[in-house]
Design an enzyme around this catalytic site. Structure first.
Site, mmCIF file in Angstrom:
data_model
loop_
_atom_site.group_PDB
_atom_site.id
_atom_site.type_symbol
_atom_site.label_atom_id
_atom_site.label_comp_id
_atom_site.label_asym_id
_atom_site.label_seq_id
_atom_site.Cartn_x
_atom_site.Cartn_y
_atom_site.Cartn_z
ATOM 1 N N CYS A 296 6.076 -7.480 7.179
ATOM 2 C CA CYS A 296 6.831 -6.915 8.372
ATOM 3 C C CYS A 296 7.698 -8.186 9.132
ATOM 4 O O CYS A 296 7.033 -8.709 9.617
ATOM 5 C CB CYS A 296 7.124 -5.613 9.373
ATOM 6 S SG CYS A 296 7.780 -5.069 9.655
ATOM 7 N N CYS B 249 3.714 8.481 1.251
ATOM 8 C CA CYS B 249 4.154 7.462 2.301
ATOM 9 C C CYS B 249 4.507 6.310 1.655
ATOM 10 O O CYS B 249 3.033 5.269 1.377
ATOM 11 C CB CYS B 249 3.418 7.508 3.493
ATOM 12 S SG CYS B 249 3.280 5.979 5.030
ATOM 13 N N GLU C 127 0.713 -1.151 -0.040
ATOM 14 C CA GLU C 127 -0.084 0.062 -0.002
ATOM 15 C C GLU C 127 0.681 0.923 0.474
ATOM 16 O O GLU C 127 1.813 1.546 0.947
ATOM 17 C CB GLU C 127 -0.896 0.012 0.782
ATOM 18 C CG GLU C 127 -1.778 -1.168 0.930
ATOM 19 C CD GLU C 127 -3.188 -1.187 2.376
ATOM 20 O OE1 GLU C 127 -3.433 -2.616 2.082
ATOM 21 O OE2 GLU C 127 -2.470 -0.402 2.907
ATOM 22 N N CYS D 56 6.108 -4.964 16.529
ATOM 23 C CA CYS D 56 5.857 -4.749 17.340
ATOM 24 C C CYS D 56 3.840 -4.739 17.506
ATOM 25 O O CYS D 56 3.549 -4.751 16.410
ATOM 26 C CB CYS D 56 5.724 -2.865 16.405
ATOM 27 S SG CYS D 56 7.589 -2.263 15.857
ATOM 28 N N CYS E 122 -1.404 5.816 9.794
ATOM 29 C CA CYS E 122 -0.052 5.011 10.861
ATOM 30 C C CYS E 122 -0.766 3.668 11.212
ATOM 31 O O CYS E 122 -1.181 3.450 12.019
ATOM 32 C CB CYS E 122 0.261 6.081 11.421
ATOM 33 S SG CYS E 122 0.939 7.287 11.103
ATOM 34 N N CYS F 240 1.152 -2.034 15.536
ATOM 35 C CA CYS F 240 1.028 -2.323 14.151
ATOM 36 C C CYS F 240 0.793 -3.205 13.468
ATOM 37 O O CYS F 240 0.502 -4.178 13.816
ATOM 38 C CB CYS F 240 2.452 -1.973 14.107
ATOM 39 S SG CYS F 240 2.258 -1.393 12.279
HETATM 40 N N1 SAH Z 1 9.057 0.418 10.500
HETATM 41 C C1 SAH Z 1 9.109 1.849 10.421
HETATM 42 C C2 SAH Z 1 8.341 2.367 9.485
HETATM 43 C C3 SAH Z 1 6.996 2.318 9.060
HETATM 44 S S1 SAH Z 1 6.217 2.209 10.575
HETATM 45 C C4 SAH Z 1 9.121 2.264 10.994
HETATM 46 O O1 SAH Z 1 8.952 1.891 12.725
HETATM 47 O O2 SAH Z 1 9.521 3.321 11.738
HETATM 48 C C5 SAH Z 1 5.398 4.121 10.521
HETATM 49 C C6 SAH Z 1 5.510 4.862 11.630
HETATM 50 O O3 SAH Z 1 4.397 4.996 12.049
HETATM 51 C C7 SAH Z 1 6.216 4.395 12.877
HETATM 52 O O4 SAH Z 1 6.328 5.453 13.875
HETATM 53 C C8 SAH Z 1 5.195 3.311 13.761
HETATM 54 O O5 SAH Z 1 5.121 3.256 14.390
HETATM 55 C C9 SAH Z 1 3.961 4.249 13.576
HETATM 56 N N2 SAH Z 1 2.984 3.373 13.774
HETATM 57 C C10 SAH Z 1 2.395 2.056 13.564
HETATM 58 N N3 SAH Z 1 1.387 1.033 13.774
HETATM 59 C C11 SAH Z 1 0.679 2.411 14.422
HETATM 60 C C12 SAH Z 1 -0.401 2.325 15.363
HETATM 61 N N4 SAH Z 1 -1.563 1.870 14.813
HETATM 62 N N5 SAH Z 1 -0.660 3.869 15.048
HETATM 63 C C13 SAH Z 1 -0.604 5.046 14.744
HETATM 64 N N6 SAH Z 1 1.083 4.785 14.765
HETATM 65 C C14 SAH Z 1 1.205 3.702 13.850
#
Ligand code: SAH
Length: 370
Positions: A121, A114, A101, A125, A344, A128
């Site tokens: 991934c 973006c 996406e 985390c 995000c 996410c």
């Molecule tokens: N792997 C990289 C880039 C992808 S995530 C990283 O970790 O930075 C891009 C951003 O969105 C990151 O800061 C991530 O922590 C945040 N993110 C992920 N899931 C989210 C959620 N459910 N709500 C808000 N931000 C989120």
């Protein structure tokens, strides 16, 4: 012409896979001058021309060669959604049938794309949604820069994409070579010509790759912090067990040495009752004291089966005020594209779940139910 292409693979070269240096090497290898590379880049990235026959400063034999052996193939679009706030989400399909996406976020003074770096991934985390599907594979350079190539063509050359954030699906620093090659094209004056301040790589903190990035590719860096002590960060961002906060911040300090006014953006997702107290804010001030930084507070975006809730607006404002009063530059990210699941952490694509985490969760659920 000295062909680099195997005869049984007539169209095997996707020219979107090459940055300027590798494109120059390609032209030299087929008996052309190196400057053909920048000519080609101008046609494809600046003029939006994808028909080799229209590249009028190339000889007829070169055009024929390119037509026979090369393609310009970004991933193919399968779904386009436009949110009420103008945010666009595209689901793109790679040649092997996987989906990724890409999201375009229009604002008054800029347009941000973006971009995803991996299919799925590997990092797990806990907040996410991309993490839930596990890891499938790295995207190639053409699949990464191809997201910008596709989106810019789709939006029309008059609607310039001004910023790129590597914040889509995946951990960009675990796909270093392809991501760096794609970012070089984004910044190359003969391709998209974006300034290094407008190309941002976001990482969960792959420390050795952060040092390498500082040496090899000068772009803006955002770090997904999310917790201000190792105990909580180990849980939210499990890669922290391998690269704890002390090492992460050392790598950040190394990066900002590049230029006097440079800052690292720290992203911090606001999770109700987990990381959003005034004590957390105070600990953050202490932790980041020695790193030139900007803080970006991200309201948590929920997704199916997510175990957290977003902090209330008051709590987020209070958190911001504590940081702000200590002189830290702090912004709250406005959530965009919510009605099309483009915010995000909501990017999911559709891939085979190699970790079978879903299955395990479902089985646990049925055990409990039994
Ligand atoms: N792997 C990289 C880039 C992808 S995530 C990283 O970790 O930075 C891009 C951003 O969105 C990151 O800061 C991530 O922590 C945040 N993110 C992920 N899931 C989210 C959620 N459910 N709500 C808000 N931000 C989120």
């Amino acid at each position: 012409m000295n062909s680099v292409i195997a005869p049984d693979k007539p169209k095997s070269i996707n020219l979107l896979d090459f940055d300027r240096k590798s494109l120059e090497a390609f032209f030299v290898e087929i008996g052309e001058k190196a400057f053909r590379a920048t000519q080609l880049m101008k046609w494809i990235y600046q003029e939006g021309v994808d028909d080799f026959d229209e590249m009028t400063n190339f000889s007829k034999s070169l055009r024929t060669y390119l037509k026979e052996h090369c393609t310009l193939s970004p991933p193919e679009v399968v779904v386009e959604q436009v949110a009420t706030d103008g945010t666009c989400k595209w689901v793109l399909q790679t040649a092997c049938g996987n989906r990724i996406e890409t999201v375009f976020i229009p604002e008054e003074s800029r347009g941000t794309l973006c971009v995803s770096s991996q299919i799925g991934c590997a990092l797990a985390c806990t907040f996410c949604s991309t993490a839930q599907q596990g890891f499938n594979r790295n995207l190639s350079t053409s699949e990464i820069v191809g997201q910008l190539y596709f989106a810019q063509k789709r939006l029309g050359l008059e609607n310039r994409i001004t910023n790129v954030v590597m914040m889509g699906m995946g951990e960009p620093l675990l796909n270093f070579d392809n991501v760096v090659r794609a970012m070089r094209l984004m910044m190359d004056d003969f391709a998209y010509g974006l300034s290094k301040r407008r190309v941002t790589i976001s990482t969960s903190g792959i420390v050795p790759a952060m040092y390498r990035l500082t040496q090899e590719c000068d772009v803006s860096v955002a770090v997904s912090l999310h917790a201000v002590n190792d105990q909580l960060r180990d849980e939210l961002v499990p890669i922290n067990k391998k690269y704890p906060l002390k090492e992460l911040l050392e790598a950040c300090r190394d990066n900002v040495k590049l230029a006097p006014r440079r800052r690292i953006t720290f992203e911090y997702v606001m999770l109700a009752g987990i990381n959003d107290s005034v004590e957390d804010a105070r600990a953050m001030i202490k932790l980041l004291k020695t790193v030139p930084s900007k803080i970006n507070l991200i309201p948590f975006n929920p997704f199916p089966n997510s175990r957290y809730e977003c902090s209330s607006a008051e709590v987020i404002d209070r958190f911001r005020a504590v940081l702000h009063n200590a002189g830290m530059v702090t912004t709250i990210r406005r959530t965009r594209g919510e009605d099309i699941d483009a915010a995000c952490g909501q990017l999911v694509g559709r891939v085979a779940d190699k970790t079978r985490r879903h299955l395990k969760l479902a089985m646990k659920g049925s055990e409990r139910a039994a």
